[in-house]
Scaffold this active site. Structure first.
Site, PDB file in Angstrom:
ATOM      1  N   LYS A   1       0.794  -1.225   0.000  1.00 14.26           N
ATOM      2  CA  LYS A   1       0.000   0.000   0.000  1.00 14.26           C
ATOM      3  C   LYS A   1       0.826   1.275   0.000  1.00 14.26           C
ATOM      4  O   LYS A   1       0.387   2.309  -0.514  1.00 14.26           O
ATOM      5  CB  LYS A   1      -0.944   0.004   1.210  1.00 14.26           C
ATOM      6  CG  LYS A   1      -2.174  -0.877   1.064  1.00 14.26           C
ATOM      7  CD  LYS A   1      -3.208  -0.219   0.169  1.00 14.26           C
ATOM      8  CE  LYS A   1      -4.549  -0.930   0.253  1.00 14.26           C
ATOM      9  NZ  LYS A   1      -5.588  -0.240  -0.515  1.00 14.26           N
TER      10      LYS A   1
ATOM     11  N   ASP B   1      -8.004  -0.011   6.955  1.00 21.60           N
ATOM     12  CA  ASP B   1      -8.030  -1.162   7.853  1.00 21.60           C
ATOM     13  C   ASP B   1      -6.638  -1.399   8.426  1.00 21.60           C
ATOM     14  O   ASP B   1      -6.474  -2.180   9.350  1.00 21.60           O
ATOM     15  CB  ASP B   1      -8.468  -2.414   7.106  1.00 21.60           C
ATOM     16  CG  ASP B   1      -7.366  -2.917   6.180  1.00 21.60           C
ATOM     17  OD1 ASP B   1      -6.651  -3.862   6.560  1.00 21.60           O
ATOM     18  OD2 ASP B   1      -7.192  -2.335   5.098  1.00 21.60           O
TER      19      ASP B   1
END
Length: 397
Positions: free
Chosen positions: A72, A119
């Site tokens: 990410k 998350d």
């Protein structure tokens, strides 16, 4: 496992030039300027391919990315870099890591607060980048987020809150706060009026795709890529659709948890509308528990992806266990819940007789060369060991 094909009506009509080779090389150049940059490995699982009856099975292992255990950071860092470049009226190709963290640039920018919802992995990447720049990061996490992921983000000097909201509502909360305080929202979900940063995030993932393209010893016939909002899936699909034109393009299958399968539902409906999953999304694949597609990613997928599958959690668990306990001769891959589901789906399709129709429609044969992406390592160690050691989410027929 549910299966659907993307509609043929919009095949190849949406523009994906922003994900072409030229842009991917520019993104890679940006990431290569980071002193902690290292190309992540492409693992050749020869023995597993042989057992499954296919020609090749390759897994790009992002658990090594920048020491953050997930891919990410590629999107978050490139989006923040692109935001800074635009603010300073510079081309991103002129903004290296060294310049970005310099006092000269810091003094020009002043204080910036970056805010996001996550998350875990995306928020950690945004917080890490903000920390490098000596800027502030605020991160909202959805309910059910694990303490380990919370602590990982907090360790990057971010202000972190686990909310009582689902992921999509946490995104809305972060955006409201950004508007209220003049902060910079860094999110891969897009909506009307919020397009630049999610587009930059999607482009940022191109480093992973370009590395894999360069590492592959043979052309993949099939790519299986996981989706949350569809930003990563759009990035990988768009890159390979540019790299291999028309009939040469690998067959792309999007893989999601059945509790949060907004891409699958949208593809299956084929009515031109985005279909959302609302409420609590009970899946162990926390990184994919997203109910609302990113419209930028979706436009790529509706034109260039081929199939979508919706998977129960045991498919991911099967992938985690198989990659973590490989056939002798293959390299071990530590894969988290969201990272292992594409590999698990391929294994299920090739080993379960009930998947014969899916296998036939997707075109998996003994000549197939499969590429999957392990997008995270064991970012929730308690859950990883409960699956790998204790048999949680056991595979079944």
């Amino acid at each position: 496992m549910q299966f659907t094909a993307f509609s043929q009506e919009k095949k190849n009509i949406n523009n994906i030039d922003f994900l072409n080779m030229e842009h991917a090389k520019k993104v890679l150049q940006f990431h290569e300027s980071f002193p902690m940059y290292q190309q992540t490995p492409l693992t050749d699982l020869k023995k597993l391919a042989e057992k499954l009856g296919i020609k090749g099975f390759y897994v790009k292992d992002e658990s090594y990315r920048f020491g953050l255990n997930a891919f990410k950071v590629l999107g978050g860092s490139f989006a923040i870099g692109s935001y800074i470049a635009k603010k300073l009226d510079m081309d991103i190709s002129k903004l290296s890591y060294e310049k970005m963290v310099s006092d000269k640039i810091r003094n020009k920018l002043g204080d910036i607060t970056f805010i996001t919802a996550t998350d875990g992995n995306h928020g950690r990447g945004v917080a890490w980048t903000a920390k490098q720049l000596k800027q502030k990061a605020i991160v909202y996490m959805p309910k059910g987020s694990t303490q380990e992921r919370f602590e990982n983000i907090k360790s990057e000097n971010a202000e972190v809150t686990i909310t009582d909201l689902n992921y999509d509502d946490a995104v809305r909360l972060a955006n409201d706060e950004a508007k209220k305080h003049g902060w910079v929202m860094v999110q891969d979900t897009s909506w009307e009026g919020y397009q630049d940063i999610p587009k930059w995030i999607i482009q940022g993932y191109g480093t992973m795709a370009l590395e894999a393209y360069k590492q592959l010893p043979e052309k993949p016939t099939h790519i299986f890529i996981q989706a949350g909002v569809g930003a990563l899936a759009g990035a990988v699909t768009g890159f390979f659709a540019n790299a291999y034109k028309e009939s040469e393009k690998p067959i792309v299958t999007i893989v999601e948890p059945e509790a949060a399968d907004c891409i699958f539902r949208t593809a299956n409906a084929a009515d031109g509308r985005l279909h959302f999953v609302e409420g609590d999304m009970h899946t162990m694949m926390a990184g994919l528990a997203c109910g609302e597609p990113c419209n930028i990613g979706w436009k790529v997928l509706e034109s260039y992806a081929d199939f979508a599958v919706s998977c129960p959690d045991y498919i991911s668990a099967k992938g985690m266990r198989t990659l973590g306990a490989p056939i002798p001769g293959d390299t071990r891959i530590i894969s988290g819940e969201s990272g292992a589901v594409p590999s698990g789906a391929v294994m299920e399709m090739l080993s379960n007789p009930e998947c014969e129709e899916i296998r036939r429609k997707i075109g998996l044969t003994d000549d197939s060369v499969v590429l999957c992406f392990n997008t995270e390592g064991a970012t929730d160690k308690d859950n990883y060991y409960s699956i790998a050691w204790d048999g949680k989410e056991a595979s079944y027929r």
